[in-house]
Design a protein around this motif. Sequence first.
Motif, PDB file in Angstrom:
ATOM      1  N   CYS A   7       0.871  -1.186   0.000  1.00 13.35           N
ATOM      2  CA  CYS A   7       0.000   0.000   0.000  1.00 13.35           C
ATOM      3  C   CYS A   7       0.904   1.231   0.000  1.00 13.35           C
ATOM      4  O   CYS A   7       2.011   1.192   0.544  1.00 13.35           O
ATOM      5  CB  CYS A   7      -0.875  -0.050   1.256  1.00 13.35           C
ATOM      6  N   THR A   9       0.864   3.704   1.740  1.00  9.40           N
ATOM      7  CA  THR A   9       1.212   4.111   3.110  1.00  9.40           C
ATOM      8  C   THR A   9       2.495   3.428   3.582  1.00  9.40           C
ATOM      9  O   THR A   9       3.247   3.991   4.367  1.00  9.40           O
ATOM     10  CB  THR A   9       0.030   3.794   4.054  1.00  9.40           C
ATOM     11  N   HIS A  28       0.912  -3.942   5.951  1.00  6.82           N
ATOM     12  CA  HIS A  28      -0.361  -3.920   6.675  1.00  6.82           C
ATOM     13  C   HIS A  28      -1.531  -4.439   5.843  1.00  6.82           C
ATOM     14  O   HIS A  28      -2.668  -4.035   6.045  1.00  6.82           O
ATOM     15  CB  HIS A  28      -0.640  -2.507   7.204  1.00  6.82           C
ATOM     16  N   GLU A  29      -1.226  -5.346   4.903  1.00  6.05           N
ATOM     17  CA  GLU A  29      -2.313  -5.992   4.147  1.00  6.05           C
ATOM     18  C   GLU A  29      -2.037  -7.496   4.103  1.00  6.05           C
ATOM     19  O   GLU A  29      -1.994  -8.112   3.040  1.00  6.05           O
ATOM     20  CB  GLU A  29      -2.401  -5.406   2.724  1.00  6.05           C
ATOM     21  N   CYS A 137      -6.950  -3.079   3.836  1.00  3.28           N
ATOM     22  CA  CYS A 137      -6.658  -1.641   3.851  1.00  3.28           C
ATOM     23  C   CYS A 137      -7.057  -0.932   2.553  1.00  3.28           C
ATOM     24  O   CYS A 137      -8.050  -0.228   2.520  1.00  3.28           O
ATOM     25  CB  CYS A 137      -5.199  -1.342   4.182  1.00  3.28           C
TER      26      CYS A 137
HETATM   27 ZN    ZN Z   1      -2.873   1.068   3.545  1.00  3.59          ZN
END
Ligand code: ZN
Length: 336
Positions: A7, A9, A28-29, A137
């Motif tokens: 992502c 981010t 975070h995925e 996310c």
């Molecule tokens: Zn994200």
Amino acid sequence: METVGLCHTDLSMGVGGAITDVPKILGHEGTGKVLKIGSKVTHVAVGDPVILSFTWCGDCSPCKSGAPGYCYEFPQGNFIMNDLDETYVLDGQKIDGKFFGQSSFAKIGIVNGPSVVNVKHLNLDADTLAKFGPLGCGFLTGAGAITNAGEAKKDESCVIYGLGGVGFAAIMAAKIAGCNPIIGVDINEKKFDLAKKLGATHVIKGGDDAEVSKQIKELTGGHGAELSLECIGGSRFVQNAVDNACHLGKIVYVGLAGMEDVISIPSFPFMIGGKKLIGCTEGNARPYEFIEKMIGWHAKGQFPIEELQKTYKIEDFQLAVDDMKKGNVIKPILKY
Ligand code: ZN
Ligand code: CXF
């Protein structure tokens, strides 16, 4: 961890981008399987297949009201990284390993309970689960922004600024809601064919704000868009989106900008237009419900996320990052 999506981010909060500059494990995925559980965990068991999402405290008023994305602990729990204990140590240096409650750029992680969505009851085969990390996310953010925050309605005109993983998920969600027209805006024309394939009725090349504005007005009957999603990030783009919205228009803002960025909107047209500017984190979604909703869309062929994805071996991490930055792939999936 079995797979993890990449992502933006992860990139923007990587080297030099994080609020604290401690060494950290991003990612975070994630998807994977539970190896062990803590004594207070009741919603998953060893061996269960899971999709990982953001974390929240569960005790504050937004969490209790069913809005975990607005948890008062959200920054601390998800991306202000300074939780240094003895869990991850490299050459004597402690490393934060709780990014979005999961730090899934590590093959084995200690994940916060609230980040874990159990999907055992859905009986997904391994190849299908492997695709579903971004439901935690990026896709949740885009689809939720349209469905939940934007309350998209049939025949509403919808403009999506920025065609990355978030923007493409938003296009698919807008199509599911029956929005019309659905207009995608991006500076990279390479993305336009895919945008049309997934539901955009029109695409506009970004860059020249006045020209973008003119084309949006033309395509929306002269007054502007009823629903807009800004997912590029930054005040210039929010201001334009507000300007390009019709009276009573809803503008949902999910883009990530620098901490010093300030939105400045001409007040009078905003007021007499009854416009609504809505800040939105993680698609106003409850991961434990919304992920299953997206899986349902996917099963019906309405949310063809594989069109956005390319799978890389985890060793090819840098290649995946470079491809995403160039716009060659919308959503890289890294496989352990
Ligand atoms: Zn994200
Ligand atoms: C986040 C980005 C940082 C602010 C909250 C939402 N989304 C995840 O990529």
